[in-house]
Design a protein around this motif. Sequence first.
Motif, mmCIF file in Angstrom:
data_model
loop_
_atom_site.group_PDB
_atom_site.id
_atom_site.type_symbol
_atom_site.label_atom_id
_atom_site.label_comp_id
_atom_site.label_asym_id
_atom_site.label_seq_id
_atom_site.Cartn_x
_atom_site.Cartn_y
_atom_site.Cartn_z
ATOM 1 N N ARG A 109 0.820 -1.211 0.000
ATOM 2 C CA ARG A 109 0.000 0.000 0.000
ATOM 3 C C ARG A 109 0.856 1.264 0.000
ATOM 4 O O ARG A 109 0.477 2.287 -0.569
ATOM 5 N N SER B 275 -0.575 -6.630 -6.483
ATOM 6 C CA SER B 275 -1.416 -7.280 -5.486
ATOM 7 C C SER B 275 -0.636 -8.416 -4.833
ATOM 8 O O SER B 275 0.366 -8.887 -5.377
ATOM 9 N N GLU C 71 -11.886 -7.752 -6.292
ATOM 10 C CA GLU C 71 -12.042 -8.168 -4.902
ATOM 11 C C GLU C 71 -13.125 -7.342 -4.204
ATOM 12 O O GLU C 71 -13.206 -6.131 -4.377
ATOM 13 N N PRO D 102 -14.413 -5.881 -0.747
ATOM 14 C CA PRO D 102 -13.859 -5.633 0.588
ATOM 15 C C PRO D 102 -14.631 -6.385 1.666
ATOM 16 O O PRO D 102 -15.828 -6.656 1.523
ATOM 17 N N THR D 103 -13.927 -6.716 2.740
ATOM 18 C CA THR D 103 -14.572 -7.358 3.885
ATOM 19 C C THR D 103 -15.121 -6.282 4.803
ATOM 20 O O THR D 103 -14.415 -5.330 5.147
ATOM 21 N N LEU D 104 -16.377 -6.411 5.174
ATOM 22 C CA LEU D 104 -17.025 -5.379 5.989
ATOM 23 C C LEU D 104 -16.853 -5.662 7.475
ATOM 24 O O LEU D 104 -17.031 -6.792 7.923
ATOM 25 N N SER E 23 -17.671 2.372 4.622
ATOM 26 C CA SER E 23 -17.345 0.950 4.470
ATOM 27 C C SER E 23 -18.383 0.243 3.613
ATOM 28 O O SER E 23 -18.043 -0.566 2.741
ATOM 29 N N SER F 227 -18.117 1.170 -0.013
ATOM 30 C CA SER F 227 -16.975 0.538 -0.690
ATOM 31 C C SER F 227 -17.377 -0.798 -1.286
ATOM 32 O O SER F 227 -16.752 -1.304 -2.224
ATOM 33 N N ILE F 228 -18.449 -1.388 -0.735
ATOM 34 C CA ILE F 228 -18.974 -2.648 -1.268
ATOM 35 C C ILE F 228 -20.047 -2.381 -2.318
ATOM 36 O O ILE F 228 -20.004 -2.920 -3.423
ATOM 37 N N THR G 53 -18.753 -1.223 -5.678
ATOM 38 C CA THR G 53 -17.798 -2.056 -6.404
ATOM 39 C C THR G 53 -18.372 -2.487 -7.750
ATOM 40 O O THR G 53 -19.504 -2.953 -7.830
#
Length: 221
Positions: free
Chosen positions: A24, A35, A99, A101-103, A154, A157-158, A161
């Motif tokens: 990052r 990645s 990908e 994102p994981t929430l 957050s 961001s999902i 996507t």
Amino acid sequence: PIEPSIPISTQMQVIKLPGLSDLRNASAGQPSTMSPFETIHSVIHLALAPYFDASTRNRDVPNPNGNKVDSDTRIGVPGTKKKIAELELSLLHLQQNTEIPTLHLPLHPVVQSALDAAEKQKVKPSLGLVAPTMLSDSAILNKLDTIVNTWIKSIKSITGTTRDPSSGTATQEITFWLSLESALEDVAVQIESEGVQLTLDILAQAKRFAATARFKSDTGL
């Protein structure tokens, strides 16, 4: 186990892999275009696979009839090479996947404390488990406002996507929508969780309606 009587340098093999923070923060603070999947693919493609090929080359042995028999066939080397090639291809495809994102919706300590108290008392979490002084504490309410805004970002961001359907394979397109569906189901579960609902109840009790309205309308759901 490490053998004390032998130099440790002869007992260890070290491969330096960039961590997620390195990826990052690469290029003078700019996000890296590489990645983790690309890094792993490089290690396998440029190091592991060539090393394995070199180590297993020329392993033909003669049989009693005078014909050469590939010993690799007996020990499964061709199968291993095939698996390495398949792994390379899988990692290559992962690089092209979008990908999701994981929430994770963090909770304020006051809210978490109320949830713990409710669990201990075996009752449903409610405003009655939060001290009245905390319900009117502007510092706490401001922090809850900030937390809700973080939740909105957050979730967006999902929900925001996307992927270009003209790129990649049909399988990647299918995987993207299945992953997005799963992520949205997880969002729905977390939104309905007792911690999130109690946070919104506290803000509503304090007449912080702007935050609760944003949470209901600004997430893109």
